[in-house]
Write a protein that holds these residues in place. Structure first.
Motif: not given
Length: 382
Positions: A13-18, A21-27, A96-101, A105-108
């Motif tokens: 669920l955590i990975t799916t949520l991340c 969020v990333i795909c939505g921001c990119l879109t 790149a910034l979204m992947a880093l963010a 986020a996933t790490y923490f």
């Protein structure tokens, strides 16, 4: 009853949520970026039209005079090229910034999800044979960890029962050995106290050998009995370690004089809570070993100090030292560094094993180091 979500589902669920969020921001970025650059192209066209009088809201009509066509084509081509370059650069940078963010986020977030596992690992690190009953792990809200906790607690119960059975067997065996050994010693003492004219040198030597071995067995049985009863000894005495060391050195002074060994103490005024009897035995065994296995005219130095909220007790000798590969094995029961010399000195091979057990029941650690002045240093940390 509270539903327990498995660790696998949590991470899913955590990975799916991340990812969502990333795909939505990119879109949103792609859409906004596209609209922006299309509007910029429209702005270029409007500039060429002047005030835009030839364009209506219903339709767009571009009328460019012939004499302005070349300038329009040139400006429009440059604008298209610049828009493409900006769009590519900004898209790559934002991705790149979204992947880093997302990674941060996933790490923490995953670290928080795995926190129960880290706590479980820390709890296991604290487990020792002396605190099995205090090392049980409470029920976890994570399904996998809860099953692991149950299995772990059951394992502790089995280990505790096994250690209890082992200690009970050792104590019973030691008690049973003491009676026949005492009878044998009594008979030997009685025999030695009576003159026997018919005894030859061989018989006398045999009697002497039997007496020595009987005494050695008696010492071994006593030590085994002490080791089996360590858990039942109260450890709530307030002990002044500097005074205890002075007492041990005074008791061992005759042995040191016999071996021409000089005893010194470098002790601060340090107190700790524990068993006075067991700690006396600990220091006594270490100092006695340091005297016995020292070189003639050598020195034994006992130190006690408080460092970084830890009590450090050291016993250093100036003997021949211990090889690096054998420094851990010296604490094994019945292990002898020099078998012939140990037997000649009357040891039974349990002194350091008992020392380690006493250190363990007091929650400490013991290590063997080389003495800078030559020889060996035993360091106990509480």
């Amino acid at each position: 009853m509270k539903t327990k979500l498995s660790l696998q589902w949590r991470l899913t669920l955590i990975t799916t949520l991340c990812i969502a969020v990333i795909c939505g921001c990119l879109t949103l970025f792609v859409y906004g970026n596209g609209v922006y650059y299309i509007d910029s192209l429209q702005h270029t066209v409007d500039t060429q039209l002047g005030d835009g009088s030839n364009a209506t809201s219903a339709e767009i009509y571009i009328g460019i005079p012939d004499d302005a066509w070349d300038d329009f084509v040139s400006d429009f081509s440059v604008q298209v090229y610049n828009n493409k370059a900006d769009y590519k650069k900004n898209s790559l940078l934002f991705s790149a910034l979204m992947a880093l963010a997302g990674g941060v986020a996933t790490y923490f977030i995953s670290g928080r999800a795995l926190k129960p596992l880290c706590e479980f690992s820390d709890k296991i690190e604290e487990v020792q044979a002396q605190n099995l009953s205090d090392s049980r792990i409470e029920e976890s809200s994570v399904a996998e960890l809860n099953r692991l906790s149950v299995s772990y607690n059951r394992m502790l119960a089995r280990l505790s029962e096994a250690f209890k059975t082992q200690r009970q067997f050792t104590a019973n065996a030691a008690h049973e050995f003491r009676t026949p050994l005492a009878v044998m010693q009594l008979q030997l003492d009685l025999y030695n106290s009576t003159e026997h004219p018919t005894n030859d040198a061989c018989a006398q030597q045999t009697i002497r050998m039997m007496t020595e071995q009987n005494e050695r067995l008696s010492k071994m049985v006593k030590t085994l009995l002490d080791m089996s009863e360590l858990q039942t000894v109260a450890r709530d005495d307030e002990i002044a370690l500097d005074a205890l060391v002075e007492e041990v050195l005074a008791d061992l002074e005759p042995l040191a004089q016999e071996k021409t060994i000089h005893l010194t103490a470098q002790c601060d005024a340090v107190t700790m809570t524990g068993s006075d009897i067991l700690l006396y035995r600990l220091v006594y065994n270490l100092v006695e070993n340091a005297i016995k296995y020292n070189t003639p005219g050598g020195t034994v130095t006992v130190g006690v100090a408080m460092q970084d909220k830890h009590i450090r007790l050291t016993v250093a000798d100036t003997g021949t030292g211990i090889p690096e590969e054998l420094k851990e094995r010296v604490f094994e029961p019945f292990f002898r560094l020099d078998k012939s010399r140990s037997r000649a000195l009357g040891g039974v091979g349990l002194g350091l094993a008992l020392v380690r057990e006493i250190v363990n029941v007091h929650g400490g650690s013991i290590s063997v180091k080389d003495n800078p002045d030559g020889g060996t240093t035993f360091e106990v940390v509480f």
